[in-house]
Design a protein around this motif. Structure first.
Motif, PDB file in Angstrom:
ATOM      1  N   CYS A   1     -12.797  -7.696  -1.289  1.00 44.22           N
ATOM      2  CA  CYS A   1     -13.831  -8.239  -0.393  1.00 44.22           C
ATOM      3  C   CYS A   1     -13.657  -9.737  -0.196  1.00 44.22           C
ATOM      4  CB  CYS A   1     -15.213  -7.925  -0.958  1.00 44.22           C
ATOM      5  SG  CYS A   1     -15.641  -6.177  -0.947  1.00 44.22           S
TER       6      CYS A   1
ATOM      7  N   LEU B   1     -11.573 -17.976  16.417  1.00 47.32           N
ATOM      8  CA  LEU B   1     -12.784 -17.456  17.035  1.00 47.32           C
ATOM      9  C   LEU B   1     -12.523 -17.093  18.482  1.00 47.32           C
ATOM     10  CD1 LEU B   1     -15.431 -19.951  15.594  1.00 47.32           C
ATOM     11  CD2 LEU B   1     -14.916 -17.633  14.817  1.00 47.32           C
ATOM     12  N   LYS B   2     -12.977 -15.917  18.873  1.00 46.40           N
ATOM     13  CA  LYS B   2     -12.853 -15.494  20.257  1.00 46.40           C
ATOM     14  C   LYS B   2     -13.950 -16.133  21.088  1.00 46.40           C
ATOM     15  CE  LYS B   2     -10.746 -11.008  19.286  1.00 46.40           C
ATOM     16  NZ  LYS B   2     -10.872  -9.539  19.484  1.00 46.40           N
TER      17      LYS B   2
ATOM     18  N   HIS C   1      -2.744 -12.752   3.045  1.00 42.84           N
ATOM     19  CA  HIS C   1      -2.241 -11.449   3.485  1.00 42.84           C
ATOM     20  C   HIS C   1      -1.421 -10.783   2.381  1.00 42.84           C
ATOM     21  CE1 HIS C   1      -2.584 -11.947   8.160  1.00 42.84           C
ATOM     22  NE2 HIS C   1      -3.742 -11.806   7.547  1.00 42.84           N
TER      23      HIS C   1
ATOM     24  N   GLU D   1     -10.559 -10.336   1.981  1.00 48.18           N
ATOM     25  CA  GLU D   1     -10.826  -9.928   3.366  1.00 48.18           C
ATOM     26  C   GLU D   1     -11.754 -10.923   4.054  1.00 48.18           C
ATOM     27  OE1 GLU D   1     -10.554  -7.832   6.816  1.00 48.18           O
ATOM     28  OE2 GLU D   1      -9.370  -7.593   4.986  1.00 48.18           O
ATOM     29  N   ARG D   2     -12.731 -11.426   3.308  1.00 49.67           N
ATOM     30  CA  ARG D   2     -13.641 -12.417   3.889  1.00 49.67           C
ATOM     31  C   ARG D   2     -12.892 -13.699   4.261  1.00 49.67           C
ATOM     32  NH1 ARG D   2     -16.988 -12.103   0.236  1.00 49.67           N
ATOM     33  NH2 ARG D   2     -16.226 -13.772  -1.136  1.00 49.67           N
ATOM     34  N   GLU D   3     -11.988 -14.137   3.389  1.00 44.85           N
ATOM     35  CA  GLU D   3     -11.199 -15.325   3.715  1.00 44.85           C
ATOM     36  C   GLU D   3     -10.254 -15.065   4.890  1.00 44.85           C
ATOM     37  OE1 GLU D   3     -11.428 -18.323   2.546  1.00 44.85           O
ATOM     38  OE2 GLU D   3     -13.077 -17.794   1.201  1.00 44.85           O
ATOM     39  N   ARG D   4      -9.726 -13.854   4.966  1.00 47.03           N
ATOM     40  CA  ARG D   4      -8.840 -13.538   6.102  1.00 47.03           C
ATOM     41  C   ARG D   4      -9.587 -13.615   7.423  1.00 47.03           C
ATOM     42  NH1 ARG D   4      -7.469  -9.585   9.493  1.00 47.03           N
ATOM     43  NH2 ARG D   4      -9.251  -8.342   8.794  1.00 47.03           N
ATOM     44  N   ARG D   5     -10.780 -13.028   7.459  1.00 52.74           N
ATOM     45  CA  ARG D   5     -11.577 -13.081   8.692  1.00 52.74           C
ATOM     46  C   ARG D   5     -12.013 -14.496   9.013  1.00 52.74           C
ATOM     47  NH1 ARG D   5     -14.073  -8.299   6.579  1.00 52.74           N
ATOM     48  NH2 ARG D   5     -15.822  -9.615   5.883  1.00 52.74           N
ATOM     49  N   PHE D   6     -12.276 -15.283   7.978  1.00 49.65           N
ATOM     50  CA  PHE D   6     -12.721 -16.656   8.204  1.00 49.65           C
ATOM     51  C   PHE D   6     -11.636 -17.494   8.874  1.00 49.65           C
ATOM     52  CE2 PHE D   6     -13.178 -21.078   6.715  1.00 49.65           C
ATOM     53  CZ  PHE D   6     -14.431 -21.364   7.239  1.00 49.65           C
ATOM     54  N   ARG D   7     -10.363 -17.146   8.598  1.00 48.95           N
ATOM     55  CA  ARG D   7      -9.268 -17.931   9.178  1.00 48.95           C
ATOM     56  C   ARG D   7      -8.812 -17.428  10.532  1.00 48.95           C
ATOM     57  NH1 ARG D   7      -9.417 -18.673   4.033  1.00 48.95           N
ATOM     58  NH2 ARG D   7      -8.437 -20.447   2.974  1.00 48.95           N
ATOM     59  N   LEU D   8      -9.335 -16.294  10.961  1.00 48.60           N
ATOM     60  CA  LEU D   8      -8.984 -15.805  12.295  1.00 48.60           C
ATOM     61  C   LEU D   8      -9.566 -16.728  13.361  1.00 48.60           C
ATOM     62  CD1 LEU D   8      -9.505 -11.942  11.922  1.00 48.60           C
ATOM     63  CD2 LEU D   8      -7.347 -13.188  11.978  1.00 48.60           C
TER      64      LEU D   8
END
Length: 497
Positions: free
Chosen positions: A178, A190-191, A159, A181-188
């Protein structure tokens, strides 16, 4: 032998006076106000970028231990090589020096060093409107280092790097942005996928609708549609009891739904106990609605005759609902007023059991209804020693009749009077919740009370809530009440009388 400039020795240089570090034991995280100020100023000129990026460096000790055995904050001159590299990055004099410190000491670089390098890069480039080509190359080299190592970053470091990269002017489609951001989404986290909605049939849909907390928006239409789509075998006693309780609780006087309950009661008579029947009959008395089903009363009389002794409280509850509808079967009254039934409810019950007091109070109300509304009844009555007061306290009108003096004889001649020389008037406050929803039909309990008070000789003076709400101030309210009393041939008493 001179040490090459690019190597990191065990001795770290002293921080300069301008270095900003968190104090001992302090971990830095950007406050909402400071981040908001930085984001609002992100569109400022490059000359102002140095002031925008004066963010405290990330301390290595906030990101977990390392194999170099980093000492805790406050280690002074004996701090580990990781902190020494951080200080060198904070004191770098050019972008190329930043890249050299990071590239020539790979075993000593930690994840938190990259945000420190980005922050220092912003400080170095802040006073230059356009970096020279050699510094553009260093910027690209630093980006590649971060891209190559960002899979090992934690979410906090990602972040901070993403935030600093945006402030440095990297476009949204830049490889560095990019990758971060890809690593940030990867660590979110999962819904979970939304659960599959089961296909509900009519009875199940009706029960689900009754259980929905947002059901009151369009209750009648939804219930009628669900009831119409249900097959007969899907309408179980549980579903119909839920429907009856819902109508009674929310004062929904919907004839189509009430007729459906009455029809279900007649069709399922043999399978229903009196404890279930009392719940199905409840909305009819509460909502003051007598169904059109011709077998409704004969069915209830057969159920009462069959199970009156098995559940005394359920029997009396059924009779109270019928009392509100002015339909008291003589055979059931004779049973509940019989000595056997009275002695059965008079047996001492365990402490905390409320059935006996409730049954005795309901029997007293039924006995009053028999006296006032069934003059031809010849069966047994409730013994005097078993009666309880219908009104636990005297009515206010009986305690304060001195406030009203009768008008002259000529004016009151046409008004109904009782044998009492002083007229007894009851002011009936009619609130919104005394009526069925969206209706002017009084609830069964309120209608029963007004009916019995009138039969006891009281003059009723209804005060509708619409009229009371329109009065402004005490003076208007007194004038309103004075006009109401004068219409009955009475006049307002003296102040304080």
């Amino acid at each position: 032998m001179r040490r090459p400039r690019g190597e990191l020795g065990s001795r770290a240089p002293r921080p300069t006076e301008g270095a900003t570090c968190a104090g001992p034991g302090e971990s830095w995280s950007p406050s909402p106000n400071s981040m908001l100020r930085v984001l609002l100023a992100a569109q400022a000129s490059a000359a102002q970028l140095s002031g925008l990026l004066l963010l405290p460096p990330i301390q290595p000790f906030c990101l977990g231990p390392s194999k170099w055995g980093d000492r805790p904050p406050g280690g002074g001159p004996h701090a580990g090589p990781a902190q020494g590299l951080q200080r060198l990055l904070e004191q770098a004099r050019s972008p190329g020096e930043l890249v050299r410190w990071l590239g020539q000491n790979p075993t000593k670089v930690r994840a938190h060093h990259y945000p420190v390098a980005l922050r220092r890069l912003g400080q170095l480039l802040g006073s230059r409107p356009r970096p020279p080509p050699v510094e553009q190359t260093s910027l690209q080299d630093l980006s590649q280092l971060i891209i190559r190592n960002c899979p090992s970053f934690d979410i906090h470091t990602i972040h901070v790097c993403l935030h600093l990269a945006v402030l440095l002017g990297f476009p949204s489609d830049a490889p560095l942005v990019c990758a971060l951001e890809r690593e940030r989404r990867f660590r979110l986290p999962l819904k979970p996928p939304p659960p599959l909605q089961p296909v509900l049939r009519g009875g199940q849909r009706l029960e689900a609708a009754l259980s929905c907390p947002h059901f009151l928006r369009h209750p009648q239409q939804h219930l009628i549609r669900s009831l119409a789509e249900a097959r007969p075998e899907e309408l179980t006693p549980h579903v119909m009891v839920r429907l009856a309780q819902h109508l009674a609780r929310h004062r929904l006087r919907e004839p189509q739904l009430l007729e459906a309950i009455a029809h279900f009661l007649v069709v399922q008579e043999a399978q229903l106990s009196s404890k279930v029947v009392q719940k199905l009959v409840l909305p009819f008395g509460r909502l003051n609605y007598f169904p059109l089903e011709q077998q409704f009363m004969p069915c209830l009389e057969r159920i009462l005759a069959r199970e009156a002794g098995a559940a005394p409280l359920a029997t009396v509850n059924i009779l109270m609902s019928l009392c509100q509808l002015r339909c008291l079967p003589s055979r059931a009254l004779q049973f509940v007023f019989s000595p056997g039934f009275i002695s059965h409810i008079s047996v001492p019950l365990p402490v905390g059991t409320p059935h006996a007091p409730i049954v005795r109070r309901y029997l007293s109300l039924l006995d009053t209804a028999v006296e006032l509304e069934l003059p031809g009844y010849q069966g047994p009555r409730l013994p005097r020693r078993q009666k309880v007061p219908i009104f636990p306290q005297p009515l206010i009108t009986d305690r304060a009749r001195c406030k009203y003096r009768s008008c002259p004889q000529g004016q009151a001649a046409s008004q109904p009077t009782t044998q009492d020389p002083a007229q007894r008037v009851v002011l009936m406050l009619q609130e919104r919740w005394h009526f069925c929803r969206d209706s002017r039909v009084l609830l069964g309990s309120r209608a029963l009370r007004e009916r019995h008070l009138g039969l006891l000789g009281y003059q009723l003076l209804p005060l509708p809530f619409e009229e009371l709400e329109s009065q402004r101030g005490l003076h208007q309210l007194k004038s309103y009440l004075r006009q109401k009393l004068q219409a009955l041939g009475l006049r307002w008493g003296p102040e304080g009388g």
